[in-house]
Design a protein around this motif. Structure first.
Motif, PDB file in Angstrom:
ATOM      1  N   ARG A 140     -13.057  24.529  50.293  1.00  0.00           N
ATOM      2  CA  ARG A 140     -11.774  24.636  49.592  1.00  0.00           C
ATOM      3  C   ARG A 140     -11.977  24.669  48.082  1.00  0.00           C
ATOM      4  NH1 ARG A 140      -7.588  26.789  50.797  1.00  0.00           N
ATOM      5  NH2 ARG A 140      -6.192  25.333  49.742  1.00  0.00           N
ATOM      6  N   ASP A 199      -3.893  20.046  47.960  1.00  0.00           N
ATOM      7  CA  ASP A 199      -5.166  19.536  48.457  1.00  0.00           C
ATOM      8  C   ASP A 199      -5.523  18.180  47.860  1.00  0.00           C
ATOM      9  OD1 ASP A 199      -5.627  21.533  50.241  1.00  0.00           O
ATOM     10  OD2 ASP A 199      -7.102  22.605  49.034  1.00  0.00           O
ATOM     11  N   MET A 237     -13.116  19.158  41.175  1.00  0.00           N
ATOM     12  CA  MET A 237     -11.672  19.385  41.230  1.00  0.00           C
ATOM     13  C   MET A 237     -10.951  18.893  39.982  1.00  0.00           C
ATOM     14  SD  MET A 237     -10.582  21.128  43.802  1.00  0.00           S
ATOM     15  CE  MET A 237      -8.893  20.658  44.236  1.00  0.00           C
ATOM     16  N   GLY A 288      -1.482  29.080  42.770  1.00  0.00           N
ATOM     17  CA  GLY A 288      -2.815  28.495  42.838  1.00  0.00           C
ATOM     18  C   GLY A 288      -2.811  27.034  42.447  1.00  0.00           C
ATOM     19  N   VAL A 296      -3.780  23.678  44.737  1.00  0.00           N
ATOM     20  CA  VAL A 296      -4.703  22.630  44.299  1.00  0.00           C
ATOM     21  C   VAL A 296      -4.040  21.261  44.417  1.00  0.00           C
ATOM     22  CG1 VAL A 296      -5.864  21.656  42.275  1.00  0.00           C
ATOM     23  CG2 VAL A 296      -6.091  24.094  42.794  1.00  0.00           C
ATOM     24  N   HIS A 330     -10.744  27.506  45.553  1.00  0.00           N
ATOM     25  CA  HIS A 330      -9.923  27.248  44.360  1.00  0.00           C
ATOM     26  C   HIS A 330     -10.576  27.816  43.106  1.00  0.00           C
ATOM     27  CE1 HIS A 330      -6.894  25.008  46.408  1.00  0.00           C
ATOM     28  NE2 HIS A 330      -7.664  23.985  46.727  1.00  0.00           N
ATOM     29  N   TYR A 361      -6.269  24.993  35.712  1.00  0.00           N
ATOM     30  CA  TYR A 361      -5.115  25.659  36.312  1.00  0.00           C
ATOM     31  C   TYR A 361      -3.832  25.295  35.561  1.00  0.00           C
ATOM     32  CZ  TYR A 361      -5.767  28.376  40.636  1.00  0.00           C
ATOM     33  OH  TYR A 361      -6.016  29.366  41.551  1.00  0.00           O
TER      34      TYR A 361
END
Length: 343
Positions: free
Chosen positions: A215, A304, A269, A297, A301, A219, A276
């Protein structure tokens, strides 16, 4: 490139800048290269941070490549730096002065601060004061989340104070705080002082317990499309505008890929969500008709990470705030061990 060679390029740039801009009255290194030996390697996705000191506020120069080195140039005023005691009590400035990071200092003011900070950096009184400042930053940020703000602003207001929890072990452990890799460094410092078992709990404040590597790669791929779109937009009015251009691309994507390859995909992340959100900030301000490029997007994120809604972010923030007394005991122990082993 080696750190010593990269620093030499930065020093040359500073000297040239001071020749043409008399408002710059001093300069010093900051960020991840502080304290590194000259023969350490600077990865392509790492920059050399430099602070220019002025009497009055100046515009952030930003991130750019100069003679093969990625430089990140910021400005700070003498008033913001303060005197030696101000710096000793600052978790932001003290690490910059604990080693010989001064590049240019015609007046000698930076050297005077550096001597005092180097002598008192590991004094428990100042360590406690710096740690208290970190805790205040977490509390001050997470208590005032605005559920009515634009999404990008909400996310940045949540993720940065949340991530300062990862800076706390670095400050307590007398290590150099960093930005993008702060979670990785926190894990190393906690482990080094016997608290490695607490790190999963700290990391979960960011991602709720885990996002798998596949994932994270997805991303990063989606973010690359958005990033390249934003890089074509005007970004001069944004403090982080240079980070979203060509000079910053390797930091986000090569740096992110390096973390994933090292098994640090969960840590990656942090910069994915930050980038982002920054992309959405730019698009919303200068090309709102293109918001659909960045928003889906970012929303994926956030889903998640387990913070898809403002209510989710509020709950996560409240959980962090409730955990601070426990973390305080951990950080106090880290600080005691670090001070005992200093020098």
């Amino acid at each position: 490139m080696r750190v010593g060679a990269a620093r030499a390029v930065a020093v040359g740039w500073v000297r040239e800048r001071m020749r043409v801009d008399p408002s710059v009255e001093g300069a010093l290194f900051s960020g991840s290269t502080v304290g590194l030996p000259d023969d350490a390697v600077v990865p392509p996705w790492s920059d050399v941070d430099v602070l220019l000191v002025r009497d009055s506020p100046g515009v952030k120069v930003g991130k750019f490549v100069h003679r093969g080195v990625l430089l990140e140039i910021s400005t700070v005023t003498w008033a913001e730096v303060g005197g030696p005691d101000d710096v000793l009590g600052s978790w932001v400035f003290a690490p910059m002065f604990r080693t010989d990071s001064v590049i240019a200092d015609p007046s000698g003011r930076l050297a005077a601060v550096r001597r005092r900070v180097a002598a008192g950096f590991a004094d428990p009184v100042w360590v406690r004061r710096r740690c208290a400042g970190v805790r205040r930053r977490i509390e001050g940020g997470l208590r005032v989340l605005d559920a009515g703000a634009p999404l990008a602003d909400q996310v940045l207001a949540w993720v940065f104070p949340t991530s300062v929890l990862a800076v706390w072990p670095l400050v307590a452990g007398l290590a150099d705080p960093t930005v993008r890799r702060r979670y990785v460094r926190a894990s190393e410092v906690l482990a080094g002082h016997g608290f490695g078992g607490r790190y999963p709990e700290l990391l979960a404040t960011l991602d709720g317990g885990g996002v798998d590597a596949g994932r994270v790669r997805a991303h990063l791929a989606g973010l690359a499309v958005v990033f390249d779109e934003v890089a074509r937009l005007p970004r001069d009015g944004f403090a982080f505008g240079a980070d979203l251009g060509a000079a910053g691309r390797a930091v986000v994507f090569d740096g992110g890929a390096e973390l994933v390859a090292a098994g640090r995909h969960r840590e990656a992340m942090f910069w994915v969500v930050v980038t982002y959100a920054r992309c959405l900030s730019v698009v919303s301000a200068v090309a709102p008709e293109r918001e659909g490029v960045a928003r889906p997007g970012l929303e994926a994120v956030l889903a998640d990470l387990g913070v898809a809604s403002a209510a989710d972010r509020r709950r996560r923030a409240d959980a962090v705030l409730a955990s601070l007394p426990v973390w305080q005991s951990v950080m106090d122990a880290v600080a005691r061990r670090a001070v005992a082993g200093w020098g």
